[in-house]
Design an enzyme around this catalytic site. Sequence first.
Site, PDB file in Angstrom:
ATOM      1  N   GLY A   8      34.869  41.653  35.230  1.00 40.76           N
ATOM      2  CA  GLY A   8      35.215  42.718  34.672  1.00 40.76           C
ATOM      3  C   GLY A   8      36.961  42.283  34.235  1.00 40.76           C
ATOM      4  O   GLY A   8      36.254  40.940  33.941  1.00 40.76           O
ATOM      5  N   SER A   9      37.750  42.636  34.706  1.00 40.71           N
ATOM      6  CA  SER A   9      38.593  42.337  34.728  1.00 40.71           C
ATOM      7  C   SER A   9      39.309  40.882  34.582  1.00 40.71           C
ATOM      8  O   SER A   9      39.397  40.921  36.167  1.00 40.71           O
ATOM      9  CB  SER A   9      39.906  43.246  34.067  1.00 40.71           C
ATOM     10  OG  SER A   9      40.392  43.964  35.375  1.00 40.71           O
ATOM     11  N   THR A  10      40.597  40.488  34.279  1.00 45.09           N
ATOM     12  CA  THR A  10      40.641  39.299  35.308  1.00 45.09           C
ATOM     13  C   THR A  10      41.843  39.690  36.473  1.00 45.09           C
ATOM     14  O   THR A  10      41.472  38.768  37.219  1.00 45.09           O
ATOM     15  CB  THR A  10      41.725  38.526  34.061  1.00 45.09           C
ATOM     16  OG1 THR A  10      40.513  37.623  32.589  1.00 45.09           O
ATOM     17  CG2 THR A  10      42.175  36.884  34.588  1.00 45.09           C
ATOM     18  N   LYS A  31      27.377  47.577  42.888  1.00 42.39           N
ATOM     19  CA  LYS A  31      28.701  48.652  42.568  1.00 42.39           C
ATOM     20  C   LYS A  31      28.954  48.926  41.072  1.00 42.39           C
ATOM     21  O   LYS A  31      29.709  47.624  40.670  1.00 42.39           O
ATOM     22  CB  LYS A  31      30.169  48.253  43.134  1.00 42.39           C
ATOM     23  CG  LYS A  31      30.597  49.621  43.854  1.00 42.39           C
ATOM     24  CD  LYS A  31      32.504  49.721  43.518  1.00 42.39           C
ATOM     25  CE  LYS A  31      32.641  49.029  42.682  1.00 42.39           C
ATOM     26  NZ  LYS A  31      32.983  50.130  41.846  1.00 42.39           N
ATOM     27  N   GLY A  50      39.090  40.038  39.076  1.00 45.39           N
ATOM     28  CA  GLY A  50      38.952  38.708  39.693  1.00 45.39           C
ATOM     29  C   GLY A  50      39.198  37.970  40.351  1.00 45.39           C
ATOM     30  O   GLY A  50      39.034  37.340  41.494  1.00 45.39           O
ATOM     31  N   GLU A 107      33.110  36.441  36.045  1.00 42.61           N
ATOM     32  CA  GLU A 107      32.364  36.714  34.293  1.00 42.61           C
ATOM     33  C   GLU A 107      33.891  37.951  33.876  1.00 42.61           C
ATOM     34  O   GLU A 107      33.697  38.710  34.675  1.00 42.61           O
ATOM     35  CB  GLU A 107      31.584  37.566  34.034  1.00 42.61           C
ATOM     36  CG  GLU A 107      30.267  35.905  33.592  1.00 42.61           C
ATOM     37  CD  GLU A 107      30.062  35.724  34.708  1.00 42.61           C
ATOM     38  OE1 GLU A 107      29.881  34.298  35.428  1.00 42.61           O
ATOM     39  OE2 GLU A 107      29.286  36.773  36.005  1.00 42.61           O
ATOM     40  N   GLU A 118      44.264  41.658  26.230  1.00 39.21           N
ATOM     41  CA  GLU A 118      43.200  41.880  26.110  1.00 39.21           C
ATOM     42  C   GLU A 118      43.363  43.609  25.750  1.00 39.21           C
ATOM     43  O   GLU A 118      43.849  44.291  26.228  1.00 39.21           O
ATOM     44  CB  GLU A 118      42.270  41.492  26.822  1.00 39.21           C
ATOM     45  CG  GLU A 118      40.636  42.348  26.710  1.00 39.21           C
ATOM     46  CD  GLU A 118      39.924  41.879  27.984  1.00 39.21           C
ATOM     47  OE1 GLU A 118      39.884  42.026  29.107  1.00 39.21           O
ATOM     48  OE2 GLU A 118      38.095  41.704  27.369  1.00 39.21           O
ATOM     49  N   CYS A 152      33.853  41.843  26.012  1.00 40.06           N
ATOM     50  CA  CYS A 152      34.416  41.363  26.918  1.00 40.06           C
ATOM     51  C   CYS A 152      35.102  39.974  25.869  1.00 40.06           C
ATOM     52  O   CYS A 152      35.988  39.427  25.513  1.00 40.06           O
ATOM     53  CB  CYS A 152      33.596  40.649  28.127  1.00 40.06           C
ATOM     54  SG  CYS A 152      32.206  40.169  27.741  1.00 40.06           S
TER      55      CYS A 152
HETATM   56  P1  NAD Z   1      37.834  46.175  35.670  1.00 42.81           P
HETATM   57  O1  NAD Z   1      38.230  45.018  36.508  1.00 42.81           O
HETATM   58  O2  NAD Z   1      38.652  47.500  35.960  1.00 42.81           O
HETATM   59  O3  NAD Z   1      36.080  46.613  36.605  1.00 42.81           O
HETATM   60  C1  NAD Z   1      35.628  46.564  37.158  1.00 42.81           C
HETATM   61  C2  NAD Z   1      34.890  46.966  38.018  1.00 42.81           C
HETATM   62  O4  NAD Z   1      35.543  46.073  39.202  1.00 42.81           O
HETATM   63  C3  NAD Z   1      34.522  48.084  38.684  1.00 42.81           C
HETATM   64  O5  NAD Z   1      33.024  48.598  39.542  1.00 42.81           O
HETATM   65  C4  NAD Z   1      35.509  48.640  39.368  1.00 42.81           C
HETATM   66  O6  NAD Z   1      35.576  49.571  40.117  1.00 42.81           O
HETATM   67  C5  NAD Z   1      35.915  47.167  40.384  1.00 42.81           C
HETATM   68  N1  NAD Z   1      37.091  47.406  40.963  1.00 42.81           N
HETATM   69  C6  NAD Z   1      38.279  47.810  40.063  1.00 42.81           C
HETATM   70  N2  NAD Z   1      39.196  46.808  41.046  1.00 42.81           N
HETATM   71  C7  NAD Z   1      39.285  47.180  41.825  1.00 42.81           C
HETATM   72  C8  NAD Z   1      39.375  46.315  42.936  1.00 42.81           C
HETATM   73  N3  NAD Z   1      40.614  46.684  43.675  1.00 42.81           N
HETATM   74  N4  NAD Z   1      38.670  45.718  43.835  1.00 42.81           N
HETATM   75  C9  NAD Z   1      37.350  45.871  43.776  1.00 42.81           C
HETATM   76  N5  NAD Z   1      36.884  46.136  42.931  1.00 42.81           N
HETATM   77  C10 NAD Z   1      37.329  46.684  41.789  1.00 42.81           C
HETATM   78  O7  NAD Z   1      37.051  46.233  34.851  1.00 42.81           O
HETATM   79  P2  NAD Z   1      36.455  47.002  33.748  1.00 42.81           P
HETATM   80  O8  NAD Z   1      37.389  48.020  33.251  1.00 42.81           O
HETATM   81  O9  NAD Z   1      35.391  47.876  34.341  1.00 42.81           O
HETATM   82  O10 NAD Z   1      35.719  46.254  32.646  1.00 42.81           O
HETATM   83  C11 NAD Z   1      36.780  46.230  31.906  1.00 42.81           C
HETATM   84  C12 NAD Z   1      37.282  44.169  31.535  1.00 42.81           C
HETATM   85  O11 NAD Z   1      35.499  43.474  32.177  1.00 42.81           O
HETATM   86  C13 NAD Z   1      37.230  43.481  30.659  1.00 42.81           C
HETATM   87  O12 NAD Z   1      38.246  42.672  30.965  1.00 42.81           O
HETATM   88  C14 NAD Z   1      36.097  43.363  29.930  1.00 42.81           C
HETATM   89  O13 NAD Z   1      36.899  41.746  29.627  1.00 42.81           O
HETATM   90  C15 NAD Z   1      35.476  42.413  31.893  1.00 42.81           C
HETATM   91  N6  NAD Z   1      34.540  42.251  31.307  1.00 42.81           N
HETATM   92  C16 NAD Z   1      33.710  40.599  31.060  1.00 42.81           C
HETATM   93  C17 NAD Z   1      32.358  40.321  30.539  1.00 42.81           C
HETATM   94  C18 NAD Z   1      31.544  38.937  30.848  1.00 42.81           C
HETATM   95  O14 NAD Z   1      31.316  38.810  31.514  1.00 42.81           O
HETATM   96  N7  NAD Z   1      33.240  38.372  30.808  1.00 42.81           N
HETATM   97  C19 NAD Z   1      31.661  41.164  30.498  1.00 42.81           C
HETATM   98  C20 NAD Z   1      31.963  42.556  30.000  1.00 42.81           C
HETATM   99  C21 NAD Z   1      33.435  43.254  30.129  1.00 42.81           C
END
Ligand code: NAD
Length: 497
Positions: free
Chosen positions: A245-247, A192, A250, A268, A400, A302
């Site tokens: 994605g975001s903490t 996704k 996660g 991650e 962040e 990130c």
């Molecule tokens: P996000 O957590 O908002 O979204 C990431 C993914 O999760 C997207 O596909 C989104 O549709 C999905 N998502 C969002 N809400 C959800 C829910 N309630 N249930 C299930 N899935 C859901 O993050 P973002 O804004 O897309 O990305 C930025 C974040 O990603 C930052 O915090 C960044 O640090 C992190 N990031 C981490 C790494 C790493 O390797 N540690 C790498 C890149 C980005």
Amino acid sequence: MTTPTTHAEWQAAAARLRFRDQLWIDGKPVPAADGRRFPSVNPANGRILAEVARGAAADIDRAVAAARRAFDNGRWSRRAPADRKEVLLRLAALIRQNVVELALLDSLDMGKLVTDAVTIDAPGSAHFFQWHAEAIDKLYDEIAPTGPGDLAMIRRVPLGVIGAVVPWNFPLDMATWKLAPALAAGNSVVLKPAEQSPLSALRLAELAAEAGLPDGVLNVVPGFGEEAGMALGLHPDVDALAFTGSTAVGKLFQRYAGDSNMKQVWLETGGKSPNLIFPDADLDAAADKAAIGIFFNQGEVCSANSRMLVHESIADEMAARMVARAAAYQPGDPLDPASRMGPLVTRGHADTVMGFIDAGRQEAQLLCGGERLTLGGSDAYVQPTVFLGADPTARIVREEIFGPVLSIQTFRTEEEAIALANDTPYGLAASLWTRDLNRALRLSDRLVAGTVSVNTVDALSAMTPFGGLKQSGFGRDLSLHSFDKYTALKTVWVKYG
Ligand code: NAD
């Protein structure tokens, strides 16, 4: 397609693009079960690029069922690793043949510089597929030292159906970091992509089919987090969920696993990475890299080095250097090779970043930047911004921001530097600059981070694991260790006479 070199050539290439706008399930494009669509918007000008099929629970069900069938029929999962390697090497070659298109898709979808996408992201994706493909037929299983009469084999087996949920900041590469080891190991995957950037993943699925990946082994379901993402996290037939994605999100995936089938969850997540500068360092090199560390990809990284910790004796010099470096990173049209940053991913994200900058004005001294810009009809552009002297409790130090905003703080002693560096809920990356090898190793022992870079920032390769500690997560992408996420250990014990 030859790589364009001028702004006009990139614009012409963008105008010729065809967008894939359906879900990709069981080896073919299909509409969403309920027929809904959502707009994919170009943040550089606010215009809609495509109306993309909006996957939701019913589509996740279809995709997981296709992935399960493909896993069970064994045409991928039980194929010799060397055969899987050949298919993924063909995919790497196809990505290389299509770097211009893939780079444009990511640039148009989320605003990154097309010159970065075509030199870093798209070739990187090919490289990561190739690296994991080449590794897979060189991994040996184990035999336990049981003694005569017993043959205990410890085998690595694919897990089954992997759910992968990825962010928008490096759409192609974040997907690749999951797909390359998961597919090489013999799993089926439902990916996704982020709702902000679904286009390159859909094209990648098509290329994978062209490379010979059997139907159903890779499925791509664009959609929103609370719909498609949650459905994948809660699905009872998904064996492992790899998330970047975001903490905050996660943590939701851990909850989804507990509320459903206890699937393995690999996270991650976010970061607030420190960059420690000591007076004996090469300060010009440190400033050059620090600027890349916070302004590359608009700071939407990130592991962005968003907190610079400088010894007080060089604070003024480093602050002046960072202001000068920031001046070179002015945003512009991401298709213009002269631009040094693009727009932020959405207007909403620019609002969030401006909220942090406004808070920062109360918390610290604004050295440069701090303004939002309107270019090409879009107000998603934010200037490179540097603050000095924020208190350790300030929001710009603790949270962040995910934008081009650097906070410089000072320290007097090594102890104080370590305390400031580790005073964060995150632990993704840390950098430190010194010519003193003893200090470098002493501090790298104590910095709580998945990667410590010495005399550089964000050191990263296919050969080394990438991931975090604390609330930056615990999964590791890249390197041979990435296979740990996508395989299970199985003991097969044979008695013989
Ligand atoms: P996000 O957590 O908002 O979204 C990431 C993914 O999760 C997207 O596909 C989104 O549709 C999905 N998502 C969002 N809400 C959800 C829910 N309630 N249930 C299930 N899935 C859901 O993050 P973002 O804004 O897309 O990305 C930025 C974040 O990603 C930052 O915090 C960044 O640090 C992190 N990031 C981490 C790494 C790493 O390797 N540690 C790498 C890149 C980005």
